[in-house]
Design a protein around this motif. Structure first.
Motif, PDB file in Angstrom:
ATOM      1  N   LYS A  54       0.962  -1.223   0.235  1.00  0.00           N
ATOM      2  CA  LYS A  54      -0.719   0.221   0.559  1.00  0.00           C
ATOM      3  C   LYS A  54       0.510   1.251  -0.120  1.00  0.00           C
ATOM      4  O   LYS A  54       2.069   0.964   0.072  1.00  0.00           O
ATOM      5  CB  LYS A  54      -0.688  -0.152   1.005  1.00  0.00           C
ATOM      6  N   GLU A  55       0.359   2.502  -0.314  1.00  0.00           N
ATOM      7  CA  GLU A  55       0.606   3.724  -0.476  1.00  0.00           C
ATOM      8  C   GLU A  55       1.042   4.268   1.420  1.00  0.00           C
ATOM      9  O   GLU A  55       0.471   3.257   1.920  1.00  0.00           O
ATOM     10  CB  GLU A  55       0.483   4.567  -1.664  1.00  0.00           C
ATOM     11  N   ARG A  56       2.110   4.897   1.324  1.00  0.00           N
ATOM     12  CA  ARG A  56       2.143   5.500   2.579  1.00  0.00           C
ATOM     13  C   ARG A  56       1.105   6.355   3.042  1.00  0.00           C
ATOM     14  O   ARG A  56       0.206   7.882   1.924  1.00  0.00           O
ATOM     15  CB  ARG A  56       3.635   6.225   2.473  1.00  0.00           C
ATOM     16  N   GLU A  57       0.485   6.069   3.852  1.00  0.00           N
ATOM     17  CA  GLU A  57      -1.141   7.323   4.552  1.00  0.00           C
ATOM     18  C   GLU A  57      -0.284   7.895   6.162  1.00  0.00           C
ATOM     19  O   GLU A  57       0.466   7.604   6.972  1.00  0.00           O
ATOM     20  CB  GLU A  57      -1.494   6.800   5.169  1.00  0.00           C
ATOM     21  N   PHE A  58      -0.854   8.768   5.998  1.00  0.00           N
ATOM     22  CA  PHE A  58      -1.345   9.758   7.307  1.00  0.00           C
ATOM     23  C   PHE A  58      -1.518   8.903   8.743  1.00  0.00           C
ATOM     24  O   PHE A  58      -3.021   8.697   8.808  1.00  0.00           O
ATOM     25  CB  PHE A  58      -1.238  11.274   6.898  1.00  0.00           C
ATOM     26  N   VAL A  59      -0.693   9.191   9.763  1.00  0.00           N
ATOM     27  CA  VAL A  59      -1.394   9.179  11.045  1.00  0.00           C
ATOM     28  C   VAL A  59      -1.302   9.586  11.908  1.00  0.00           C
ATOM     29  O   VAL A  59      -2.599  10.221  12.181  1.00  0.00           O
ATOM     30  CB  VAL A  59      -0.206   7.847  11.092  1.00  0.00           C
ATOM     31  N   GLY A  69       2.851  21.445  20.566  1.00  0.00           N
ATOM     32  CA  GLY A  69       2.390  20.284  20.835  1.00  0.00           C
ATOM     33  C   GLY A  69       0.425  20.652  21.733  1.00  0.00           C
ATOM     34  O   GLY A  69      -0.571  19.579  22.508  1.00  0.00           O
ATOM     35  N   SER A  70       0.257  21.782  20.973  1.00  0.00           N
ATOM     36  CA  SER A  70      -1.033  22.450  21.394  1.00  0.00           C
ATOM     37  C   SER A  70      -2.893  21.961  20.423  1.00  0.00           C
ATOM     38  O   SER A  70      -3.331  21.969  20.787  1.00  0.00           O
ATOM     39  CB  SER A  70      -1.486  24.016  21.229  1.00  0.00           C
ATOM     40  N   SER A  71      -1.672  21.443  19.765  1.00  0.00           N
ATOM     41  CA  SER A  71      -3.249  21.101  18.709  1.00  0.00           C
ATOM     42  C   SER A  71      -2.533  19.474  17.505  1.00  0.00           C
ATOM     43  O   SER A  71      -1.468  19.241  17.206  1.00  0.00           O
ATOM     44  CB  SER A  71      -3.347  22.097  16.980  1.00  0.00           C
ATOM     45  N   THR A  72      -3.523  18.944  17.765  1.00  0.00           N
ATOM     46  CA  THR A  72      -3.052  17.787  17.212  1.00  0.00           C
ATOM     47  C   THR A  72      -3.867  16.617  15.474  1.00  0.00           C
ATOM     48  O   THR A  72      -5.166  17.666  16.139  1.00  0.00           O
ATOM     49  CB  THR A  72      -3.079  16.301  18.031  1.00  0.00           C
ATOM     50  N   SER A 121      -8.951   6.238  10.862  1.00  0.00           N
ATOM     51  CA  SER A 121      -8.482   5.161  11.821  1.00  0.00           C
ATOM     52  C   SER A 121      -7.932   4.124  13.254  1.00  0.00           C
ATOM     53  O   SER A 121      -8.135   3.781  13.436  1.00  0.00           O
ATOM     54  CB  SER A 121      -7.664   3.821  10.070  1.00  0.00           C
ATOM     55  N   VAL A 122      -7.354   5.841  13.963  1.00  0.00           N
ATOM     56  CA  VAL A 122      -6.671   5.926  14.708  1.00  0.00           C
ATOM     57  C   VAL A 122      -7.217   6.246  15.977  1.00  0.00           C
ATOM     58  O   VAL A 122      -6.718   6.097  16.969  1.00  0.00           O
ATOM     59  CB  VAL A 122      -5.141   6.074  14.729  1.00  0.00           C
ATOM     60  N   LYS A 123      -7.823   7.296  15.290  1.00  0.00           N
ATOM     61  CA  LYS A 123      -8.451   8.093  16.860  1.00  0.00           C
ATOM     62  C   LYS A 123      -9.037   7.850  17.361  1.00  0.00           C
ATOM     63  O   LYS A 123      -9.440   6.615  17.459  1.00  0.00           O
ATOM     64  CB  LYS A 123      -9.868   9.359  16.051  1.00  0.00           C
ATOM     65  N   GLY A 124      -8.528   8.136  19.276  1.00  0.00           N
ATOM     66  CA  GLY A 124      -9.113   6.895  20.046  1.00  0.00           C
ATOM     67  C   GLY A 124      -8.266   6.397  20.304  1.00  0.00           C
ATOM     68  O   GLY A 124      -8.647   5.423  20.991  1.00  0.00           O
ATOM     69  N   ARG A 125      -8.013   5.446  19.057  1.00  0.00           N
ATOM     70  CA  ARG A 125      -6.688   4.483  19.658  1.00  0.00           C
ATOM     71  C   ARG A 125      -5.313   5.394  20.107  1.00  0.00           C
ATOM     72  O   ARG A 125      -4.479   4.585  20.788  1.00  0.00           O
ATOM     73  CB  ARG A 125      -6.432   3.679  18.281  1.00  0.00           C
ATOM     74  N   PHE A 126      -4.706   6.152  19.044  1.00  0.00           N
ATOM     75  CA  PHE A 126      -3.402   6.928  19.345  1.00  0.00           C
ATOM     76  C   PHE A 126      -3.105   7.808  19.947  1.00  0.00           C
ATOM     77  O   PHE A 126      -4.263   8.975  19.368  1.00  0.00           O
ATOM     78  CB  PHE A 126      -3.269   6.528  17.592  1.00  0.00           C
ATOM     79  N   THR A 127      -2.060   8.412  20.212  1.00  0.00           N
ATOM     80  CA  THR A 127      -1.869   9.416  20.550  1.00  0.00           C
ATOM     81  C   THR A 127      -0.770  10.172  20.482  1.00  0.00           C
ATOM     82  O   THR A 127       0.353   9.347  20.455  1.00  0.00           O
ATOM     83  CB  THR A 127      -1.862   9.607  21.973  1.00  0.00           C
ATOM     84  N   ILE A 128      -0.558  10.821  19.511  1.00  0.00           N
ATOM     85  CA  ILE A 128       0.856  11.761  19.630  1.00  0.00           C
ATOM     86  C   ILE A 128       1.015  13.024  20.528  1.00  0.00           C
ATOM     87  O   ILE A 128       0.053  13.545  20.686  1.00  0.00           O
ATOM     88  CB  ILE A 128       0.998  12.574  18.244  1.00  0.00           C
ATOM     89  N   SER A 129       2.563  12.751  20.403  1.00  0.00           N
ATOM     90  CA  SER A 129       2.935  14.051  21.326  1.00  0.00           C
ATOM     91  C   SER A 129       4.290  14.385  21.582  1.00  0.00           C
ATOM     92  O   SER A 129       5.636  13.465  20.480  1.00  0.00           O
ATOM     93  CB  SER A 129       2.783  13.747  22.935  1.00  0.00           C
TER      94      SER A 129
END
Length: 120
Positions: free
Chosen positions: A42-47, A54-57, A62-70
């Motif tokens: 598959k092609e590369r996709e945004f996560v 760090g105030s906006s994410t 497909s990953v909302k509610g499961r992944f957290t970026i910090s």
């Protein structure tokens, strides 16, 4: 400029992993950072993306509610906490710097990738 990602591995479905990406060669404290992934065939996709302070994410649906970026600007490091992993999350995960502000997300700098494999 180097982005060194680590933390990938093999995990069972429902498990968790935490990816880290350390930047070197220049400071990215004023840059939006992010994670992308590429599954086999598959092609590369945004996560996920995080702004410089760090105030906006932003997340892929497909990953909302499961992944957290910090991020920790003092350490020039960005993280991706992944919970409730699914087999479809299996991919090589790439750290990115200077991620664009709006979709379609893209980036100027890319790390080498770390493999995440989720078994069912």
């Amino acid at each position: 400029v180097q982005l060194q990602a680590c933390g990938g591995g093999l995990v069972q479905a429902g498990g968790s992993l935490r990816l880290s990406c350390a930047a070197s060669g220049r400071t990215f404290s004023r840059s939006a950072m992010g994670w992308f992934r590429q599954a086999p065939g598959k092609e590369r996709e945004f996560v996920a993306r995080i702004n410089w302070i760090g105030s906006s994410t932003n997340y892929a649906d497909s990953v909302k509610g499961r992944f957290t970026i910090s991020r920790d600007n003092a350490k020039n490091t960005v993280y991706l906490q992944m919970l409730s992993l699914k087999p479809e999350d299996t991919a090589v995960y790439f750290c990115a710097a200077d991620v664009t502000r709006y979709p379609p997300y893209d980036s100027t700098y890319w790390g080498q990738g770390t493999l995440v494999t989720v078994s069912s």
